[in-house]
Design a protein around this motif. Structure first.
Motif, short mmCIF file in Angstrom:
data_model
loop_
_atom_site.label_atom_id
_atom_site.label_comp_id
_atom_site.label_asym_id
_atom_site.label_seq_id
_atom_site.Cartn_x
_atom_site.Cartn_y
_atom_site.Cartn_z
N SER A 1 -31.44 33.82 11.10
CA SER A 1 -30.46 32.73 11.00
C SER A 1 -31.08 31.41 11.41
O SER A 1 -30.76 30.37 10.84
N TYR A 2 -32.04 31.43 12.37
CA TYR A 2 -32.75 30.20 12.71
C TYR A 2 -33.56 29.69 11.52
O TYR A 2 -33.52 28.52 11.18
N CYS A 3 -34.27 30.64 10.87
CA CYS A 3 -35.08 30.23 9.71
C CYS A 3 -34.20 29.69 8.60
O CYS A 3 -34.52 28.67 7.98
N ALA A 4 -33.07 30.37 8.35
CA ALA A 4 -32.21 29.95 7.25
C ALA A 4 -31.61 28.58 7.51
O ALA A 4 -31.40 27.80 6.59
N LYS A 5 -31.37 28.28 8.80
CA LYS A 5 -30.73 27.01 9.08
C LYS A 5 -31.70 25.84 9.08
O LYS A 5 -31.37 24.74 8.65
N TYR A 6 -32.95 26.06 9.62
CA TYR A 6 -33.82 24.91 9.84
C TYR A 6 -35.06 24.90 8.95
O TYR A 6 -35.64 23.85 8.75
N ILE A 7 -35.47 26.06 8.44
CA ILE A 7 -36.74 26.07 7.74
C ILE A 7 -36.58 26.28 6.24
O ILE A 7 -37.19 25.57 5.44
N HIS A 8 -35.73 27.25 5.85
CA HIS A 8 -35.60 27.53 4.42
C HIS A 8 -34.56 26.62 3.78
O HIS A 8 -33.61 27.08 3.15
N VAL A 9 -34.72 25.29 3.99
CA VAL A 9 -33.80 24.34 3.36
C VAL A 9 -34.59 23.51 2.37
O VAL A 9 -35.81 23.40 2.47
N ARG A 10 -33.87 22.89 1.44
CA ARG A 10 -34.56 22.18 0.38
C ARG A 10 -35.31 20.97 0.92
O ARG A 10 -36.44 20.72 0.52
N GLN A 11 -34.70 20.22 1.82
CA GLN A 11 -35.37 19.02 2.33
C GLN A 11 -35.58 19.15 3.82
O GLN A 11 -35.04 18.39 4.61
N GLY A 12 -36.35 20.16 4.23
CA GLY A 12 -36.59 20.35 5.64
C GLY A 12 -37.50 19.28 6.18
O GLY A 12 -38.32 18.71 5.47
N GLY A 13 -37.37 19.02 7.49
CA GLY A 13 -38.23 18.03 8.10
C GLY A 13 -39.08 18.68 9.17
O GLY A 13 -39.23 19.90 9.19
N PRO A 14 -39.65 17.87 10.07
CA PRO A 14 -40.46 18.45 11.15
C PRO A 14 -39.64 19.12 12.23
O PRO A 14 -40.20 19.74 13.12
#
Lengths: 227, 84
Positions: free
Chosen positions: B40-53
């Protein structure tokens, strides 16, 4: 109880669990694996680009037999790169400063290249012990020298990585201690030390990446000779 | 929905005790919880279309904090030393 500058290299453990295990496993968390998406996210795109660059660079000089080593060499490269860079963050522990770990990485891989060469093409591998065009009187001495240089390769690989990282971390600690302790008495000198610290940090970033690259490049060169 | 089917963020503070009593503390249960939290951490912050740092910086910051906590016994004495 003497605290010295070398205490940062002792493997810290709490409740008997050493931190080195987490330090070695953490780089794996930083490379998320995409499931079944067609278009990946930005982080994976950047990481895949870097991995492609590294793999092409390492695999171009190798023949088809050598391409079997692609996974080992690329994953070793990524591991060393991430471990070295993570060690530059504050309060973290760098497992590659431990000679035991570097020798454990270098020795089996070098030995594997040596055995591959001796098994598949023994005379060609042994022929590397004598460079072409040597004058005849020099041959015995040169064979001994080349054998020594061959046998010392794993030690050199391990010690090179350890020494570079250890020296860098020690320098950072020394200069930052100097900066902090001189701040109250001689602020001008402290500012100079701060500038040196800034430049040193940039150097350490470069060294972290270069040492990982050199380690894997040398291994691929030893492989090229033997495969 | 039912208390034990709701994710942790949707459980109210008063119901936390009841929620914890419904989770399984067997090795498989704990492993499943860790895996669920990580995905759920990955899905929320990393596997997004316009992820940032932000996604990876939080991981690095957490790692720094963990290392600090692991070494705390050593740092505590470093602060108290008269001569470094």
């Amino acid at each position: 109880m003497n605290l010295s500058f070398f205490d940062q290299f002792s493997s810290p453990s709490i409740l008997g669990i050493p931190l080195i295990l987490i330090s070695m496993a953490f780089p794996a968390l930083l490379i998320p694996s995409m499931g079944n998406r067609w278009v990946t996210n930005r982080l994976s795109t950047v990481q895949l680009w870097i991995i492609n660059l590294i793999t092409k660079q390492l695999m171009t000089p190798l023949n088809k037999e050598g391409h079997k080593w692609a996974l080992v060499l690329t994953s070793l490269m990524i591991f060393l790169l991430l471990t070295n860079l993570l060690g530059l963050l504050p309060y973290t522990f760098t497992p590659t400063t431990q000679l035991s770990m570097n020798l454990a990485l270098a020795f089996p891989l070098w030995f594997a290249t040596l055995l591959t060469g001796l098994r598949n093409q023994p005379s060609k591998s042994l022929g590397h012990l004598l460079p072409e065009g040597t004058p005849t009187p020099l041959i015995p001495a040169l064979i001994m020298i080349e054998t020594t240089s061959l046998l010392i390769r794993p030690l050199a690989l391990g010690v090179r990585l350890t020494a570079n990282l250890t020296a860098g971390h020690l320098l950072i600690q020394l200069i930052s201690t100097a900066t902090v302790s001189m701040y109250s008495t001689m602020p001008a000198i402290s500012l100079l030390a701060l500038l040196t610290l800034f430049l040193l940090t940039i150097l350490e970033l470069a060294v972290a990446m270069i040492q990982a690259y050199v380690f894997v490049l040398l291994l691929s060169l030893y492989l090229q000779e033997n495969i | 929905g039912l208390l034990w089917e709701r994710p942790l963020m949707e459980v109210r503070l008063g119901e936390l005790h009841a929620w914890i009593s419904t989770c399984s503390f067997s090795p498989q249960g704990l492993l499943g919880a860790v895996q669920k939290a990580w995905s759920s951490y990955c899905a929320k912050y990393i596997h997004v279309r316009q992820g940032g740092p932000a996604g990876i910086s939080m991981l690095l910051a957490g790692y720094c904090l963990l290392s600090y906590g692991w070494n705390y016994q050593h740092f505590k004495r470093h602060r108290w030393r008269k001569y470094h």
